[in-house]
Design a protein around this motif. Structure first.
Motif, PDB file in Angstrom:
ATOM      1  N   ALA A 100       3.786 -29.319  22.781  1.00 54.40           N
ATOM      2  CA  ALA A 100       3.694 -27.940  23.266  1.00 54.40           C
ATOM      3  C   ALA A 100       2.254 -27.457  23.286  1.00 54.40           C
ATOM      4  O   ALA A 100       1.386 -28.005  22.615  1.00 54.40           O
ATOM      5  CB  ALA A 100       4.534 -27.028  22.381  1.00 54.40           C
ATOM      6  N   VAL A 101       2.029 -26.426  24.081  1.00 50.74           N
ATOM      7  CA  VAL A 101       0.762 -25.703  24.079  1.00 50.74           C
ATOM      8  C   VAL A 101       1.040 -24.331  23.474  1.00 50.74           C
ATOM      9  O   VAL A 101       2.080 -23.727  23.730  1.00 50.74           O
ATOM     10  CB  VAL A 101       0.148 -25.608  25.502  1.00 50.74           C
ATOM     11  CG1 VAL A 101       1.036 -24.849  26.465  1.00 50.74           C
ATOM     12  CG2 VAL A 101      -1.228 -24.982  25.451  1.00 50.74           C
ATOM     13  N   TYR A 102       0.136 -23.872  22.636  1.00 48.21           N
ATOM     14  CA  TYR A 102       0.340 -22.665  21.842  1.00 48.21           C
ATOM     15  C   TYR A 102      -0.902 -21.800  21.978  1.00 48.21           C
ATOM     16  O   TYR A 102      -2.030 -22.288  21.858  1.00 48.21           O
ATOM     17  CB  TYR A 102       0.563 -23.091  20.389  1.00 48.21           C
ATOM     18  CG  TYR A 102       0.712 -22.017  19.343  1.00 48.21           C
ATOM     19  CD1 TYR A 102       1.209 -20.768  19.635  1.00 48.21           C
ATOM     20  CD2 TYR A 102       0.372 -22.286  18.029  1.00 48.21           C
ATOM     21  CE1 TYR A 102       1.351 -19.811  18.646  1.00 48.21           C
ATOM     22  CE2 TYR A 102       0.518 -21.339  17.036  1.00 48.21           C
ATOM     23  CZ  TYR A 102       1.004 -20.095  17.356  1.00 48.21           C
ATOM     24  OH  TYR A 102       1.146 -19.144  16.382  1.00 48.21           O
ATOM     25  N   ALA A 103      -0.720 -20.505  22.254  1.00 53.45           N
ATOM     26  CA  ALA A 103      -1.858 -19.604  22.408  1.00 53.45           C
ATOM     27  C   ALA A 103      -1.520 -18.230  21.857  1.00 53.45           C
ATOM     28  O   ALA A 103      -0.369 -17.790  21.894  1.00 53.45           O
ATOM     29  CB  ALA A 103      -2.234 -19.488  23.881  1.00 53.45           C
ATOM     30  N   SER A 104      -2.534 -17.583  21.329  1.00 54.60           N
ATOM     31  CA  SER A 104      -2.405 -16.182  20.931  1.00 54.60           C
ATOM     32  C   SER A 104      -3.497 -15.414  21.646  1.00 54.60           C
ATOM     33  O   SER A 104      -4.613 -15.909  21.821  1.00 54.60           O
ATOM     34  CB  SER A 104      -2.498 -16.020  19.410  1.00 54.60           C
ATOM     35  OG  SER A 104      -3.777 -16.360  18.952  1.00 54.60           O
ATOM     36  N   ALA A 105      -3.165 -14.204  22.062  1.00 56.81           N
ATOM     37  CA  ALA A 105      -4.107 -13.409  22.840  1.00 56.81           C
ATOM     38  C   ALA A 105      -3.852 -11.934  22.589  1.00 56.81           C
ATOM     39  O   ALA A 105      -2.892 -11.554  21.921  1.00 56.81           O
ATOM     40  CB  ALA A 105      -3.957 -13.731  24.325  1.00 56.81           C
ATOM     41  N   GLY A 106      -4.718 -11.118  23.176  1.00 54.50           N
ATOM     42  CA  GLY A 106      -4.589  -9.679  23.062  1.00 54.50           C
ATOM     43  C   GLY A 106      -5.560  -9.109  22.070  1.00 54.50           C
ATOM     44  O   GLY A 106      -6.312  -9.813  21.423  1.00 54.50           O
ATOM     45  N   TRP A 107      -5.553  -7.824  21.983  1.00 53.41           N
ATOM     46  CA  TRP A 107      -6.322  -7.172  20.919  1.00 53.41           C
ATOM     47  C   TRP A 107      -5.522  -5.988  20.423  1.00 53.41           C
ATOM     48  O   TRP A 107      -5.302  -5.830  19.242  1.00 53.41           O
ATOM     49  CB  TRP A 107      -7.734  -6.800  21.378  1.00 53.41           C
ATOM     50  CG  TRP A 107      -7.824  -5.667  22.344  1.00 53.41           C
ATOM     51  CD1 TRP A 107      -7.571  -5.702  23.673  1.00 53.41           C
ATOM     52  CD2 TRP A 107      -8.171  -4.329  22.025  1.00 53.41           C
ATOM     53  NE1 TRP A 107      -7.735  -4.467  24.212  1.00 53.41           N
ATOM     54  CE2 TRP A 107      -8.115  -3.601  23.225  1.00 53.41           C
ATOM     55  CE3 TRP A 107      -8.524  -3.672  20.867  1.00 53.41           C
ATOM     56  CZ2 TRP A 107      -8.405  -2.245  23.286  1.00 53.41           C
ATOM     57  CZ3 TRP A 107      -8.819  -2.325  20.936  1.00 53.41           C
ATOM     58  CH2 TRP A 107      -8.756  -1.626  22.132  1.00 53.41           C
ATOM     59  N   PHE A 108      -5.048  -5.157  21.291  1.00 55.78           N
ATOM     60  CA  PHE A 108      -4.206  -4.038  20.876  1.00 55.78           C
ATOM     61  C   PHE A 108      -2.754  -4.490  20.830  1.00 55.78           C
ATOM     62  O   PHE A 108      -2.056  -4.293  19.860  1.00 55.78           O
ATOM     63  CB  PHE A 108      -4.406  -2.863  21.833  1.00 55.78           C
ATOM     64  CG  PHE A 108      -3.800  -1.587  21.340  1.00 55.78           C
ATOM     65  CD1 PHE A 108      -4.304  -0.951  20.230  1.00 55.78           C
ATOM     66  CD2 PHE A 108      -2.711  -1.035  21.979  1.00 55.78           C
ATOM     67  CE1 PHE A 108      -3.736   0.214  19.758  1.00 55.78           C
ATOM     68  CE2 PHE A 108      -2.145   0.127  21.529  1.00 55.78           C
ATOM     69  CZ  PHE A 108      -2.664   0.755  20.418  1.00 55.78           C
ATOM     70  N   ARG A 109      -2.300  -5.107  21.906  1.00 57.87           N
ATOM     71  CA  ARG A 109      -0.972  -5.731  21.946  1.00 57.87           C
ATOM     72  C   ARG A 109      -1.179  -7.228  21.821  1.00 57.87           C
ATOM     73  O   ARG A 109      -1.627  -7.878  22.755  1.00 57.87           O
ATOM     74  CB  ARG A 109      -0.278  -5.415  23.269  1.00 57.87           C
ATOM     75  CG  ARG A 109       0.237  -4.011  23.366  1.00 57.87           C
ATOM     76  CD  ARG A 109       0.983  -3.790  24.644  1.00 57.87           C
ATOM     77  NE  ARG A 109       1.906  -4.896  24.900  1.00 57.87           N
ATOM     78  CZ  ARG A 109       2.476  -5.128  26.054  1.00 57.87           C
ATOM     79  NH1 ARG A 109       2.229  -4.356  27.068  1.00 57.87           N
ATOM     80  NH2 ARG A 109       3.298  -6.134  26.216  1.00 57.87           N
ATOM     81  N   GLN A 110      -0.865  -7.770  20.677  1.00 60.21           N
ATOM     82  CA  GLN A 110      -1.099  -9.185  20.423  1.00 60.21           C
ATOM     83  C   GLN A 110       0.145  -9.989  20.781  1.00 60.21           C
ATOM     84  O   GLN A 110       1.258  -9.571  20.503  1.00 60.21           O
ATOM     85  CB  GLN A 110      -1.480  -9.391  18.965  1.00 60.21           C
ATOM     86  CG  GLN A 110      -2.764  -8.686  18.615  1.00 60.21           C
ATOM     87  CD  GLN A 110      -3.113  -8.786  17.152  1.00 60.21           C
ATOM     88  OE1 GLN A 110      -2.447  -9.464  16.390  1.00 60.21           O
ATOM     89  NE2 GLN A 110      -4.163  -8.103  16.761  1.00 60.21           N
ATOM     90  N   ARG A 111      -0.103 -11.154  21.388  1.00 59.76           N
ATOM     91  CA  ARG A 111       1.007 -11.980  21.854  1.00 59.76           C
ATOM     92  C   ARG A 111       0.748 -13.438  21.498  1.00 59.76           C
ATOM     93  O   ARG A 111      -0.355 -13.940  21.698  1.00 59.76           O
ATOM     94  CB  ARG A 111       1.114 -11.833  23.366  1.00 59.76           C
ATOM     95  CG  ARG A 111       2.209 -12.631  23.983  1.00 59.76           C
ATOM     96  CD  ARG A 111       2.249 -12.388  25.466  1.00 59.76           C
ATOM     97  NE  ARG A 111       3.404 -13.060  26.028  1.00 59.76           N
ATOM     98  CZ  ARG A 111       3.748 -12.967  27.279  1.00 59.76           C
ATOM     99  NH1 ARG A 111       3.049 -12.242  28.102  1.00 59.76           N
ATOM    100  NH2 ARG A 111       4.800 -13.605  27.716  1.00 59.76           N
ATOM    101  N   ARG A 112       1.769 -14.091  20.986  1.00 59.28           N
ATOM    102  CA  ARG A 112       1.723 -15.528  20.721  1.00 59.28           C
ATOM    103  C   ARG A 112       2.781 -16.201  21.578  1.00 59.28           C
ATOM    104  O   ARG A 112       3.914 -15.752  21.622  1.00 59.28           O
ATOM    105  CB  ARG A 112       1.977 -15.827  19.247  1.00 59.28           C
ATOM    106  CG  ARG A 112       0.833 -15.429  18.365  1.00 59.28           C
ATOM    107  CD  ARG A 112       1.079 -15.868  16.956  1.00 59.28           C
ATOM    108  NE  ARG A 112      -0.047 -15.516  16.119  1.00 59.28           N
ATOM    109  CZ  ARG A 112      -0.033 -15.586  14.805  1.00 59.28           C
ATOM    110  NH1 ARG A 112       1.045 -15.988  14.171  1.00 59.28           N
ATOM    111  NH2 ARG A 112      -1.089 -15.258  14.124  1.00 59.28           N
TER     112      ARG A 112
END
Length: 179
Positions: A100-112
């Motif tokens: 799998a590929v896994y990423a987290s992003a955002g700053w105010f609304r964070q998403r993984r």
């Protein structure tokens, strides 16, 4: 008196750890430049224009307009400019595993997001003009999912190319094993 309910026993729920790889440190400068062009810059220019007009045409309004401009325009612009890039850098991360590929992003609304490599349809690399200025790129992994793409922004050009290649190869290997 009702009988006491024993605490639930069983396997503990696994905790989702953050991805292992951070984006390039130059991403902070890229996000700062974006902030200046999109939000902070226009707010600061508006405050400057209104203050200049007040000084030239309405000097009596300056005692109340100055603090109002500072609180309503200057303070939010500076806070966004200083906080957002650091916060985003602390959150943005990525990892490519065997399946799998896994990423987290955002700053105010964070998403993984985790996407199985077997569901990968395309891997795109984007380099906008501002990203090219800082030697950065964004990798977008499109999957057969209604949840949307996985976007990894702020990678160095070399890391983006290598990651795109590795994801493509890994997805192809997974599909080849399944066939």
């Amino acid at each position: 008196m009702p009988p006491a309910v024993p605490p639930a026993t069983g396997p503990a729920r696994p905790q989702l750890r953050p991805p292992r790889h951070r984006v390039d440190p130059r991403a902070r400068r890229w996000w700062t430049a974006q902030a200046l062009l999109t939000l902070s810059g226009p707010l600061l220019l508006t405050a400057l224009a209104l203050a200049t007009c007040a000084v030239l045409f309405f000097p009596g309004a300056l005692p109340w307009l100055g603090p109002l401009l500072f609180v309503a325009l200057v303070l939010p612009a500076l806070a966004y400019l200083l906080v957002m890039p650091r916060w985003r850098y602390a959150v943005h991360a990525w990892e490519l595993g065997d399946l799998a590929v896994y990423a987290s992003a955002g700053w105010f609304r964070q998403r993984r997001r985790i996407a199985p490599l077997s569901r990968v349809q395309t891997v795109d690399t984007l380099r906008g003009p501002l990203q090219r200025r800082y030697g950065l790129a964004t990798v977008t992994v499109t999957t057969a999912s209604t949840a949307g793409d996985i976007t990894i922004a702020g990678l160095s050009d070399a890391d983006a190319e290598a990651l795109s290649q590795r994801i493509g190869e890994a997805a192809q290997d997974i599909r080849g094993d399944a066939a």
